[in-house]
Every structure is written in structure tokens, then in C-alpha cells.
Design a protein around this motif. Structure first.
Motif, short mmCIF file in Angstrom:
data_model
loop_
_atom_site.label_atom_id
_atom_site.label_comp_id
_atom_site.label_asym_id
_atom_site.label_seq_id
_atom_site.Cartn_x
_atom_site.Cartn_y
_atom_site.Cartn_z
N MET A 86 0.84 -1.19 0.00
CA MET A 86 0.00 0.00 0.00
C MET A 86 0.88 1.24 0.00
SD MET A 86 -2.86 -1.26 2.75
CE MET A 86 -3.21 0.39 3.26
N PRO A 87 0.80 2.08 -1.03
CA PRO A 87 1.62 3.29 -1.05
C PRO A 87 1.21 4.25 0.06
CG PRO A 87 -0.03 3.35 -2.79
CD PRO A 87 -0.09 1.98 -2.19
N GLN A 88 2.18 4.96 0.62
CA GLN A 88 1.92 5.88 1.71
C GLN A 88 1.54 7.24 1.15
OE1 GLN A 88 1.98 4.93 5.04
NE2 GLN A 88 2.13 2.93 4.13
N LEU A 89 0.29 7.37 0.74
CA LEU A 89 -0.18 8.59 0.11
C LEU A 89 -1.18 9.35 0.98
CD1 LEU A 89 -0.69 7.31 -3.55
CD2 LEU A 89 1.23 8.61 -2.65
N ALA A 90 -1.47 8.83 2.15
CA ALA A 90 -2.43 9.47 3.05
C ALA A 90 -1.86 9.50 4.46
CB ALA A 90 -3.76 8.73 3.03
N MET A 91 -2.29 10.49 5.22
CA MET A 91 -1.80 10.60 6.59
C MET A 91 -2.86 11.29 7.46
SD MET A 91 0.92 13.75 6.18
CE MET A 91 1.22 13.81 7.95
N PRO A 92 -2.87 10.99 8.76
CA PRO A 92 -3.80 11.70 9.65
C PRO A 92 -3.22 13.05 10.04
CG PRO A 92 -2.54 10.07 10.89
CD PRO A 92 -2.11 9.95 9.45
#
Length: 357
Positions: free
Chosen positions: A230-236
Motif C-alpha cells: 500500500m503506497p503511503q499517500l495518506a496521513m492523519p
């Protein structure tokens, strides 16, 4: 292609094995996780003992026996209140019609709140969390209540009994058994020390086993073991005390949406970014940059004519990138343009931004 079956509890694992799925093709991931960083234990409210239930208003969720249990306590002179939080899912065959829910709300001590955006607003008003469901995968409603330090009452069925540990984090009762529910509610209503002990144990249990970070990591590991990444394209991100999801679409543009999916309040930052949209890693619901629900893989297949997704929306906020920062607007629409200050375009020196109020 090779496949894996992901289950949420040991009962489901045994059921899947019983129909012939090889144990090495099964992975156990305990639910969708709960945001224990955001949900902190709450003090008990003042006033009469109040029981809450957070669920879709379905017969399968045990709403009717819970109402009957509360009404029997009222009739016996015990002023126990009941808060019903959730909408009726009219696409479900066991949906309780709004007319019946309105009738429940006319009974002594019962309020129907409908959908609750922030679950803390429910449990801050309640002493006890109940979910007398006929079956669950791993109930997010109980996980969130436990994270907030509430004692639990649930039915002795798969999923519920994985969170409501009888005599430790709460009490278990048989399915569709209003008298047993009434006895369990009465027991906790009359014993503040027991409520405190169960609530403290429930919080510790959730922190250890069911945090969103732990479940997200477990799900990613399942995918990694299967050759997927899963690519790390989102963050909280925390904005004005709320947790939101910041992600970049395929175009490189940044988007800011709610921190949780509408289904079981799964954290969205552990999901997949697809084009300019983000997909929840739990049931696969996909949302666009405006917060509209675009796809529901199971619901769209099982009942394509229901268009349940058309009724769902999460919050989304306009953002602009200037001066190496992402600026978000959280006010009423239409959003004003972000000022194009000269400092945003400097090619040398440094920028110092000071916020005052």
C-alpha cells in the motif's frame, strides 16, 4: 490467482475452515481498529443512569429487546434512560422503520438521536454501552465505547464476546432475551464500582488489542505477505482538535477529508488512494475529494438498485498549497481564496510564519 481469506474473530475462522478453506489461507485481523489517540476515557455523566446503543437501527442489532428491557426497568420504578444512536438502514431486510423508532422515542426515558457524527457526544451522556446484537464481525460500537471507558453489555455471540469479556470488561446475555438484558442493566446501574472496574479494563483491553495503528499495521502485513504493497499517500492530521485525512491524488494535488469512513468509523488514512479518490481499507467504500461516496463493492453487488452510497457523505475541505504549506479552509462555502502573499514566492532567504489570535 492465489487468495487469502481475512476474518475478524476466531468463530469466523473456525466457520471458514469448516467449509474447506485451508488454515494457511486464512488470516485473522481483529476488526477495523479504533482511534485510541483521539478517544480517551470520559468521566461518568451526572443524572440518571443512561444506557446507549450505537448501531444501525435493525432488528438484528437487538433494538427491540433493549427497548423492552429498559421499559421493564422503568415499570419497576428504576429510572434508567436509553439513547438510541443510529439511522435505519432501509435497504436491510431487518430495518426498523422510522415510525416505530419515533414510537420508541415517545416512551418514558427513551431518546432516538439518529446518526451521531462524533461518537464521543453519545458516550459522554451514557454510563453503560449496550449492543445486544444477533451476530457481529467485531463491533466498532463496542470498541469505541470501551476506548472511552464505558462498561459493556452485549450478547454472547461471535464478535460481541471478543470485546465484551464477561466479568472483565462487561456482561454477556443471551440473544433476544429482554429479561436478561434488564438484569444486566440493573446490576451495573446499581454498582458504580463495578462500572468503573469494567470501564477501566475495557479501555486497557482496546489499547492493547484493537488500536487503529495496530490493526492498520496488521492489515498492511497481510497484504505484504501476499506480495501487495500500500503506497503511503495518506496521513492523519489534527486540525482544530479533530483528526482529518490528508492525501495526494494521482495528479499530485492535496485533498483533506474526514478522518473516518462512515462504515464502522474506520480510519481513512490507512486506506488506498486511487486516482483522486480514497478507498477505506475495511469494506472498500470509496470517497472522492468532495466527500461523496462513489463505490461500495459489497452493497453495489448485493443490492445494486438501493443506491445506498448516494445517501452517504463525509466531510471534505478545500485546500491550497502555497509557500511550502498546505492551507485548509474549514468554514462555510464558498471558500475564499488564500492570500497570495509575496513571501510565498521568495526564492532565497527564509520564511517565518506567525499565527496570532
Amino acid at each position: 490467482p492465489s487468495t487469502l481469506t481475512v476474518v475478524q474473530n476466531l468463530d469466523d475462522q473456525a466457520a471458514v475452515e469448516a467449509i474447506g478453506v485451508a488454515p494457511q489461507k486464512i488470516r485473522l485481523v481483529a476488526g477495523s481498529g479504533v482511534d485510541t489517540e483521539r478517544l480517551k476515557p470520559l468521566a461518568e455523566p451526572e443524572g440518571p443512569i443512561t444506557v446507549g446503543v450505537a448501531a444501525r437501527m435493525l432488528e438484528d442489532k437487538g433494538i427491540r429487546p433493549l427497548v423492552a428491557a429498559q421499559q421493564s426497568l422503568q415499570a419497576a420504578g428504576q429510572d434508567v434512560r436509553l439513547l438510541l444512536a443510529g439511522d435505519p438502514d432501509l435497504s436491510n431486510r431487518t430495518a426498523i422503520k422510522p415510525e416505530e423508532l419515533a414510537q420508541f422515542a415517545s416512551l418514558p426515558g427513551i431518546s432516538w438521536l439518529g446518526h451521531i457524527e462524533k461518537i464521543e457526544t453519545l458516550w459522554s451522556q451514557c454510563h453503560i454501552a449496550a449492543l445486544p446484537s444477533r451476530r457481529e464481525g467485531l463491533p466498532k460500537a463496542l470498541l469505541e465505547a470501551a476506548a472511552l471507558g464505558r462498561p459493556l453489555i452485549a450478547t454472547n455471540v461471535p464478535g460481541c464476546r471478543d470485546v465484551a469479556i464477561d466479568g472483565k470488561t462487561g456482561l454477556l446475555v443471551p440473544v433476544d432475551d429482554a429479561p436478561s438484558l434488564a438484569r444486566a442493566i440493573s446490576q451495573l446501574a446499581n454498582d458504580a464500582a463495578l462500572r468503573q472496574a469494567f470501564g477501566t479494563a475495557a479501555r486497557a483491553f482496546v489499547e492493547t488489542r484493537f488500536s487503529a495503528a495496530a490493526i492498520g499495521a496488521a492489515m498492511k502485513q497481510v497484504l505484504a505477505d501476499h506480495g501487495l504493497r500500500m503506497p503511503q499517500l495518506a496521513m492523519p492530521v489534527r486540525v482544530l482538535g479533530d483528526t482529518l485525512t490528508l492525501y495526494r491524488g494521482a495528479s499530485g494535488k492535496a485533498y483533506l477529508v474526514a478522518g473516518h469512513c462512515r462504515h464502522r468509523r474506520t480510519v481513512l488514512h490507512t486506506g488506498w488512494v486511487e486516482g483522486e479518490r480514497i478507498r477505506c481499507m475495511y469494506h472498500g467504500w470509496q470517497f472522492d475529494q468532495t466527500g461523496a461516496c462513489i463505490s461500495q463493492p459489497y452493497e453495489d453487488t448485493a443490492n445494486p438498485g438501493a443506491h445506498f452510497r448516494d445517501k452517504l457523505k463525509i466531510k471534505a475541505y478545500p485546500v491550497e498549497e502555497k509557500g511550502g504549506l498546505i492551507w485548509a479552509y474549514l468554514g462555510p462555502l464558498p471558500a475564499p481564496q488564500c492570500p497570495d502573499w509575496e513571501a510565498f514566492h521568495w526564492t532565497n532567504g527564509f520564511r517565518q510564519i506567525v499565527f496570532s489570535h
